[in-house]
Design a protein around this motif. Structure first.
Motif, mmCIF file in Angstrom:
data_model
loop_
_atom_site.group_PDB
_atom_site.id
_atom_site.type_symbol
_atom_site.label_atom_id
_atom_site.label_comp_id
_atom_site.label_asym_id
_atom_site.label_seq_id
_atom_site.Cartn_x
_atom_site.Cartn_y
_atom_site.Cartn_z
ATOM 1 N N PHE A 234 0.886 -1.179 0.000
ATOM 2 C CA PHE A 234 0.000 0.000 0.000
ATOM 3 C C PHE A 234 0.919 1.222 0.000
ATOM 4 O O PHE A 234 2.144 1.079 0.101
ATOM 5 N N ASP B 209 4.604 3.413 8.482
ATOM 6 C CA ASP B 209 3.627 2.335 8.270
ATOM 7 C C ASP B 209 3.792 1.906 6.819
ATOM 8 O O ASP B 209 3.549 2.703 5.907
ATOM 9 N N ASP C 17 2.294 -5.836 6.558
ATOM 10 C CA ASP C 17 1.786 -4.537 7.038
ATOM 11 C C ASP C 17 2.334 -4.328 8.445
ATOM 12 O O ASP C 17 2.060 -5.141 9.342
ATOM 13 N N MET C 18 3.143 -3.298 8.621
ATOM 14 C CA MET C 18 3.754 -3.060 9.948
ATOM 15 C C MET C 18 3.871 -1.560 10.187
ATOM 16 O O MET C 18 4.149 -0.799 9.250
ATOM 17 N N THR C 19 3.651 -1.144 11.412
ATOM 18 C CA THR C 19 3.902 0.252 11.801
ATOM 19 C C THR C 19 4.841 0.285 12.995
ATOM 20 O O THR C 19 4.667 -0.493 13.937
ATOM 21 N N GLU D 208 -3.026 -3.156 15.789
ATOM 22 C CA GLU D 208 -2.425 -1.852 15.552
ATOM 23 C C GLU D 208 -3.148 -0.695 16.249
ATOM 24 O O GLU D 208 -3.610 0.232 15.592
ATOM 25 N N GLU E 170 2.117 -1.540 15.100
ATOM 26 C CA GLU E 170 1.346 -2.532 14.346
ATOM 27 C C GLU E 170 2.175 -3.764 14.042
ATOM 28 O O GLU E 170 3.285 -3.662 13.517
#
Ligand code: GLY
Ligand code: MN
Ligand code: MN
Length: 360
Positions: free
Chosen positions: A185, A216, A227-229, A320, A334
């Protein structure tokens, strides 16, 4: 499980009233068959499984049907739905994915398919695609590991004067260098007070000492997303920054450690929300605690109060929580977690304690 997904569709056909199930969601078709195309339809009946695509995918589709004998190829020609009319015939009840078919498309389908009754598939239909295969999970594990490496480099590259856009593009370059097919994304990198924009867009804003840095981002491996923050501080963190961070970290850990097959999505959300509310920040946490991840970065289940579904073994979700203070900035942490019997397996591995980047 690909076959068990097909078996679940055949079970639905056996129950009626559908004589055919028509899949048009590209990701669901990829979950079902492994076949990836920008124009593909699947028609499943008791007696035949048909994969429809156009000339551009003809060779790949024929090769697929040779490997997977239970599928037959039908070429889509022209720009109408005569292929569908031909495959369905008359006097049938075709279940369709009403969440992806537009009103215009349905009108065109009806014109090309006289004698066919199109009926919405039940809302529960999508559940077939929620738990992932071990192979799909392995791809997501690899995507997450690439993200961990890229994030370590990104922290090392963050220094006063760099812009959000520059740091976002550095992070994406590193993901690609370590094997990501594409970002899953649009990368979010936000500094200082702008970290309070949950889905803010990186701008030409420069980093200053003492600022929050919120990153993010996600990678893609075999089409599957990560998907990681992480949120950190450049230079020395203030006592207030540490306190805010600590509240989010505790909420995140409480929810993350509670993940297990058999729990309800809404109950995991409640754990994170209660922890943030107890610290007095409830109104500043305005989004869901997480979501499913797969070929799409956002899938069901939603880890939210409104989602009463039961978490199933093999489902991959994010946890998250965040706190967003318009004047002071925001913190989100996240991780991706695989739902297992008896617990959750966290597959994102970047450090979670508050980092003060650039301090020796
Ligand atoms: N950046 C999208 C998400 O974390 O859900
Ligand atoms: Mn994210
Ligand atoms: Mn997410």
């Amino acid at each position: 499980m690909r076959n068990s997904r097909l078996a679940a569709i055949h079970d639905l056909l056996a129950q009626g009233p559908f004589t055919h199930i028509v899949l048009s969601d590209l990701c669901d078709i990829e979950y079902l068959t492994g076949f990836r195309s920008s124009n593909v339809w699947c028609i499943v009946s008791k007696s035949a499984n048909t994969l429809c695509s156009d000339f551009r995918y003809r060779e790949a589709a024929l090769a697929f049907c040779k490997r997977r004998r239970e599928w037959k190829f039908l070429e889509i020609k022209g720009n109408d739905f005569s292929f569908l009319g031909g495959a369905l015939g008359r006097n049938c009840v075709a279940g369709i994915q009403s969440n992806v078919i537009t009103i215009d498309t349905l009108g065109r389908m009806k014109r090309s398919c006289p004698g066919v009754r199109f009926v919405k598939l039940p809302e529960t239909f999508g559940r077939v695609f929620i738990p992932k295969t071990e192979r799909e999970i392995e791809s997501m594990r690899n995507a997450a590991a690439i993200g961990d490496r890229a994030f370590a480099d990104t922290v090392g590259h963050a220094r006063p004067g760099i812009t959000e856009r520059e740091l976002a593009s550095f992070c994406e370059d590193r993901c690609r260098k370590y094997g990501s097919e594409r970002p899953s994304f649009d990368t979010i990198v936000l500094f200082g007070r702008r970290a309070a924009l949950p889905h803010g867009v990186p701008a030409n804003v420069r980093l200053a000492s003492g600022d929050w840095v919120l990153c993010d981002f996600g990678c893609t491996v075999d089409g599957l997303a990560s998907d990681m923050t992480r949120t950190f501080v450049i230079g020395k963190a203030s006592a207030k920054q540490k306190q805010l961070y600590d509240v989010v970290l505790r909420a995140q850990e409480t929810a993350r450690c509670a993940v297990a097959a058999g729990k309800r999505a809404c109950d995991i959300d409640k754990l994170a929300r209660d922890a943030i509310e107890a610290a007095g920040y409830g109104p500043l946490f305005g989004h869901a605690t997480g979501h499913g991840v797969g070929l799409r970065v956002h899938e069901n289940p939603r880890i939210a109060g409104s989602d009463k579904s039961i978490l199933q073994e093999g489902t991959v979700i994010t946890i998250e929580p965040g706190i967003y203070h318009p004047r002071f900035g925001g913190v989100r942490i996240e991780d991706m977690v695989v739902v297992r019997e008896g617990g959750g397996e966290t597959i994102t591995g970047a450090p979670r304690e508050l980092m003060q980047a650039g301090l020796k």
